[in-house]
Scaffold this motif. Structure first.
Motif, mmCIF file in Angstrom:
data_model
loop_
_atom_site.group_PDB
_atom_site.id
_atom_site.type_symbol
_atom_site.label_atom_id
_atom_site.label_comp_id
_atom_site.label_asym_id
_atom_site.label_seq_id
_atom_site.Cartn_x
_atom_site.Cartn_y
_atom_site.Cartn_z
ATOM 1 N N THR A 169 0.873 -1.071 -0.137
ATOM 2 C CA THR A 169 -0.064 -0.071 0.493
ATOM 3 C C THR A 169 0.846 1.023 -0.184
ATOM 4 O OG1 THR A 169 -1.787 0.991 0.886
ATOM 5 C CG2 THR A 169 0.051 0.207 2.656
ATOM 6 N N GLU A 170 0.016 1.911 -0.312
ATOM 7 C CA GLU A 170 0.780 3.260 -0.852
ATOM 8 C C GLU A 170 0.095 4.688 0.333
ATOM 9 O OE1 GLU A 170 3.964 3.948 -2.172
ATOM 10 O OE2 GLU A 170 4.377 1.997 -2.867
ATOM 11 N N ARG A 171 -0.641 4.557 0.915
ATOM 12 C CA ARG A 171 -1.800 4.794 2.055
ATOM 13 C C ARG A 171 -0.331 5.881 2.792
ATOM 14 N NH1 ARG A 171 -6.954 1.995 3.543
ATOM 15 N NH2 ARG A 171 -7.857 2.634 1.344
ATOM 16 N N SER A 172 -0.659 6.940 3.147
ATOM 17 C CA SER A 172 0.089 8.058 3.742
ATOM 18 C C SER A 172 -0.747 7.358 5.249
ATOM 19 C CB SER A 172 -0.410 9.033 3.442
ATOM 20 O OG SER A 172 -1.297 10.058 3.973
ATOM 21 N N GLY A 173 0.459 7.556 5.865
ATOM 22 C CA GLY A 173 0.187 7.555 7.855
ATOM 23 C C GLY A 173 0.623 6.077 8.452
ATOM 24 N N GLN A 174 0.127 5.223 9.433
ATOM 25 C CA GLN A 174 0.810 4.090 9.927
ATOM 26 C C GLN A 174 0.509 3.224 9.316
ATOM 27 O OE1 GLN A 174 -1.854 3.020 13.579
ATOM 28 N NE2 GLN A 174 0.755 2.552 14.617
ATOM 29 N N LEU A 175 -0.393 3.101 8.433
ATOM 30 C CA LEU A 175 -0.309 1.524 8.189
ATOM 31 C C LEU A 175 0.286 1.578 6.123
ATOM 32 C CD1 LEU A 175 -3.933 0.444 8.629
ATOM 33 C CD2 LEU A 175 -1.814 -0.716 9.564
ATOM 34 N N HIS A 176 1.607 2.782 5.985
ATOM 35 C CA HIS A 176 1.917 2.813 4.381
ATOM 36 C C HIS A 176 2.982 1.589 4.498
ATOM 37 C CE1 HIS A 176 5.192 4.303 2.727
ATOM 38 N NE2 HIS A 176 4.409 4.449 2.088
ATOM 39 N N GLY A 177 2.772 1.295 3.587
ATOM 40 C CA GLY A 177 4.044 0.156 3.105
ATOM 41 C C GLY A 177 3.154 -1.185 3.489
ATOM 42 N N ALA A 178 2.492 -1.154 3.974
ATOM 43 C CA ALA A 178 2.140 -2.970 4.483
ATOM 44 C C ALA A 178 1.695 -3.526 3.447
ATOM 45 C CB ALA A 178 0.573 -2.898 5.677
#
Length: 183
Positions: free
Chosen positions: A34-43
């Motif tokens: 994932t490229e979503r920003s925030g704590q879950l970025h990179g999952a």
């Protein structure tokens, strides 16, 4: 190729058969993140599948080349630590059988055993038996029960502080020690 965010959302919603169908149609999704920003970025999808205890999906992702020791997430780094955080005993066991490093750094010196000791969002109280089983599996596979974080905290320190009694009991049965700061 399908959107990784849509794929991960299926996993998050426990729509595992739909996720498997999508993965079989677009196998390259196994190596995305994932490229979503925030704590879950990179999952990765494997992080989420482990967290949701989706063992069939974990196995398929690994078969398609997902990295069992991926550590690029901004939260708990590894799929193993994500599974441990959720008390996903079956997924943790599968990841270990498929080569996950039981003592890999999960963030700031912690391991998956620290994650299970903290007990996720319920501090292990949502399903104490699942956290207990997960801790037993990690220990049986060589988890360092006295590994200290960068702040010198052991898994037992975390279990005590989070009142995760099921995991604290397992750790004590295996000879785990608390740091002097926690006693």
């Amino acid at each position: 190729m399908q959107d990784v965010e849509a794929f991960i959302e299926l996993i998050r919603q426990n729509r595992h058969q739909e996720a498997l169908d999508m993965l079989n149609e677009f196998p390259a999704l196994a190596k995305t993140r994932t490229e979503r920003s925030g704590q879950l970025h990179g999952a990765t999808p494997l992080h989420w599948a482990a967290h949701r205890n989706a063992t069939e999906l974990c196995g398929r992702l690994l078969d398609l080349g997902a990295n069992v020791n991926d550590s690029v997430s901004d939260w708990w780094l590894t799929p193993l630590s994500w599974g441990a955080d959720a008390g996903s005993a079956e997924a943790v066991e599968l990841l270990l059988k498929r080569g996950a490093d039981v003592n890999q750094d999960a963030i700031v010196g912690t391991t998956a055993l620290h994650a299970v000791a903290m007990g996720g969002s319920t501090q292990g109280k949502g399903d104490p038996g699942a956290y207990e089983r997960t801790a037993e599996i990690l220990i049986a596979n060589g988890a360092d029960i006295n590994r200290r974080t960068n702040k010198q905290r052991t898994p037992l320190d975390e279990a005590i502080d989070n009142e995760n009694n099921a995991v604290a009991n397992v750790l004590r049965q295996h000879g785990a020690l608390a740091s002097k700061a926690s006693t």
